[in-house]
Structures are given as structure tokens and as C-alpha cells.
Scaffold this active site. Sequence first.
Site: not given
Ligand code: ADP
Length: 552
Positions: A338, A449, A454
Site C-alpha cells: 500500500e 500478549k 506485549w
Molecule cells: P503483504 O501485506 O501482502 O504480506 P507486503 O509486502 O505489503 O505484503 O507486506 C507489508 C508488511 O510486511 C508490513 O506491514 C510489515 O508487517 C512487514 N514488513 C515489511 N518490511 C519489514 C521489515 N523491515 N521489518 C519488519 N516487518 C516488515
Amino acid sequence: MSATNDLPLAGRMMQMPLLISGLLTHAARHHGRTEVVSRRCEGDTHRTTWAGIEQRARQLAQALAALGTQPGDRIGTLAWNSHRHLEIYYAVSGSQRICHTINPRLFPEQIAWIVNDAADQVLCFDLTFLPLVEKLAPLLKTVRHLVLMTDRAHMPAQTSLPNLLCFDELVDAHDGDWHWPEFDENSASSICYTSGTTGHPKGAVYSHRSTVLHAMGAALPDAMGCSTGDVILPVVPMFHVNAWGLPYASALVGAKLVFPGPHLDGASVHTLMEEEGVTFSAGVPTIWLGLLNHVKAKGLGFSTFRRTVIGGSACPPAMMRAFEEHGVRVIHAWGMTEMSPLGTLASLSAAQRQLPVDEQRRILEKQGRVIYGVDMTIVGDNGERQPWDGHTTGDLLVRGHWVIERYFGRDESPLREVDGQAWFPTGDVATIDADCTMQIADRSKDVIKSGGEWISSIELENIAMSHPDVAEAAAIACAHPKWDERPLLVAVRKPGTGVTREALLAHYVGRIAKWQVPDDVVFVDELPHTATGKLLKTKLREQFKGHVLPGV
Ligand code: ADP
């Protein structure tokens, strides 16, 4: 472009729309001889230049018109990273059509659903996916033309697909005597669907304006730092959020591009890097495990490879160290479909560059600071902003030039209001410190949780993976009668190693508060992953639903 007559005083500047075709014509004119190299499905290596890509993209745009497609039509791709995929990117968007990259690792029913939802008119696909498309074809409701991305010599002798077109023939049938049209920069340029781990996938529709601004932001020195001297290997697929903008950022700066095609194993990636002099790459952590294992097993190094962006899920600090030992700097990045996808990248401020190396490392292990063009905030349960103190967590919200306002074909707005402004809720839980560095604690649905407190599953996984015997690990919540939830660690041992449950639990001592240490460890041969290579925690939670923790 707004009307200027209402302004107190209008700026006296040219109105030049930000168009994706402008990136390509810039690269072709100013970096025309710079190479674009691809390992192909056909097995060979293909070499062209930015000028060659631009010429063929014009021919392809003519071919798309000849097929009867119109501006606004969606053109789907099921394809690896290659020069042909790049030509489609530019020809489709540049002619005001919309490039819909589809993740071939999704289930066939999901792919069919996505193609029908986007109402793709044409589907272009690589040789690898011929059997898949033969299976999908009866389910596709809107596709009028199927195009196999190969030359005449590699067209199949037999296929169940009627009227299968040959990509190279389509392109070669036109002369390229055609001009890139100028149109509103807010026109849609491409669509990418989220992986849909919960419910149906949703389409993010990018615009020319958002894509060009994102490319400019991505290329900045403290972001990906792309330059004309770079040789860029996008390991991240072009079907995973437009390879994080690299096909655009490379044109913008005139870098050499190297595409791995379907060959993503450690040995192939390493050979390609050495042969083509790759300086910079990008991908999700799981893909780098293969490369690092290969390099270690064969006692190899990197002659030219100097930096890589790792994101998509948290990059374990142990992986950063492993790259560092080979002289490769890891740039940890966070973003999402997004957000086109870049939100933050880890970098050091001028003051932080004076800190001891260990402290610098701790900063660079976090997800980083926003690029100009994106703003972020964290809010508590009642929507009130949380302090930027580095330890208070909150729901992470973003806004910016390349953040979606709503999903394709959906009327309802996903945005939330905070202090009179609209923000996109990322679904991540994060802290932000006084230096504006953000750290993801978890996805809100993955957070554990325990007794109202958390526990970050990412932190538990990073500690497990800092153990020399652990290849991969996932921490999930397990039901507990007293604490509601307690952490369970599911781990994969490196081949030929034998760390025990007790030894792994002992590894947590002194690295994390005692109450956060997992209650149990289970070893498995393999962890489930999503179509974009992330841990599939929904499946793990399902698998371990009945797991009884010790002492319960
Ligand atoms: P989907 O949501 O379809 O799995 P995305 O590639 O849009 O695919 O995923 C985005 C999500 O991936 C983020 O909201 C986050 O939770 C996770 N994410 C992306 N990069 C990182 C990162 N460097 N560290 C931790 N989580 C990450």
C-alpha cells in the site's frame, strides 16, 4: 495539475506531468548505451541497453494498440525479472494502460480471482508458467489475448491455449515510429495485489505521479542511494510491489540493470553478481539465506557487491553481520504494498556517525527513518499519539505521496483520522525514538500478549537466529490459562547441527527480560512461507493450536 487562476500569485513554472515514460526516455537519451542484462527462462543470457529497451517498449505499445486494447485497460503479467518484463512495464504504463503484475506463487484459484477482479484484457507470461496458464485459462473471464514471453523458436509445439501469441513476434511486427503520449500524471500506471493472507487480496493502484516520486525518493543517498555507477540486481521479483521501485529508480539514475530470471538459488545469484559486476541488490531475508549458505559452503566472497536493501520482513541482525563480514552493507527497509512500497530505511544521522560501531549497529538493525514524501505516527488504543521515546509502542500510521487512499474497486476508505488528517493504518505495531528511527515490534495480529504485556515476536526470532545452529525461527502466541498467551518458538536447525530445546532457551538468558523468554521450543524441518517469502504465521498458529506448553 490545478487551475492557477484562484491563486494569490501563481508560480511561473512549466507544467510537466510526472510520467513513467519520462524515466525511460531520460535513460535512453542520457544513458542509452548502459546495459540491461537478463538471465532468461530459455537458459541463455540476453544483453540490451536502455536505448534498446525504449525502442522495444515503443514497438510493444504499438502492438498493444493493434491488439485492440485502450488506455485504462489492464495488462497482466506472470513473469520473472527480465528485459521483456521491463519492456512491458514501460510500454503498458507509458501508453496509459495499466500494468498488473501477478504473483505466480499464489494458488491458481487466487490468481484467477485477481485477474478477474482487475479485469485484465491481456495476460503476458513466461515459459515457466505455460502449464499454470493452461490450467487457469478456463477460469479467466476478461482476458482476450494470451501472450507467451518468448521468441518463435521457443513457442510450444502443442498447447491447450487457443490463439497463443508470441511476444517477440508481436514486438517485431512494429517499427517503433510512435511517440509517448502526454496525459494527466494522476492516471493509474500499475496495480499490485496484497498477498491476501487473510480474505481476498486487495489491489493497490499506483499512479504515474506516485511512481515517479517514489523512484526519486528511493534513489536518494540515505535511501537506496542509487547512482549511474551502480550495477543493480533486483532479486526482489517485479511481481512483488514493482521490485520495490528498482526498475524505475534505475532508469532515473541510469544504472546498469541485471535480471536473474527464474534463477534465484544462491549459486546462480552469486555467479551472476560476479559476472556482471553487481554493486547493489535488494530482496527479502529468506532469499538471502540461500546466497549466504552457498558463499559460506564454497568459501567464496563478493568482488563488487557492496550494499543490499533487505526488507519485506524483519532482517535478522545475524544476517546483517554475515553480509558485513563479506564487505556488504545491509540497508534495512520497511514498507508495504500500500506504500509502493518504501516507507523507512535505516541510516545514520551526522551525529550518529560519531557513535561507537556497536551503537551504530543497533540503530541500523531497526527499520529506520522515513524518506521525504512519507510521514508516520504511532497511536494508542484510543487513537491518541504516542511519544517518540523508543519504547512506547503504538499502531503505526502513515501518509504520503505514494501511500494509497483506497483499494481498487472498493468504495470504503481504509484511512483513519488523527488530529484532522487522514492516515493509512499499516497494521504494524512500532516504536519511534527521539532520533525519529522507527522499529517494528510486530504486525498487530502477530504480537504476543502475555498478561496484558506485549512481547515482540520479531525480537524473539532475531535472538533465536543469532544462535549459530538456527537457520530460521518463528515465534507465535500459544494459549495459556493464566497469562492468556505465551510465546512458543518454532525453529529450523541448520543442516548437520544439533542445538537442543534447553540450549536454545538458555541462549535467551541475558538477552531479553525473563518473562519474555519463550515457554517452549519445537523443531521442525521447514517453516511455511507466504507467496512473497514471509513467514506464514496464520498457518503456524493453526498447526500449533493444540500445543500444550510445559507446566500447563
Ligand atoms: P503483504 O501485506 O501482502 O504480506 P507486503 O509486502 O505489503 O505484503 O507486506 C507489508 C508488511 O510486511 C508490513 O506491514 C510489515 O508487517 C512487514 N514488513 C515489511 N518490511 C519489514 C521489515 N523491515 N521489518 C519488519 N516487518 C516488515
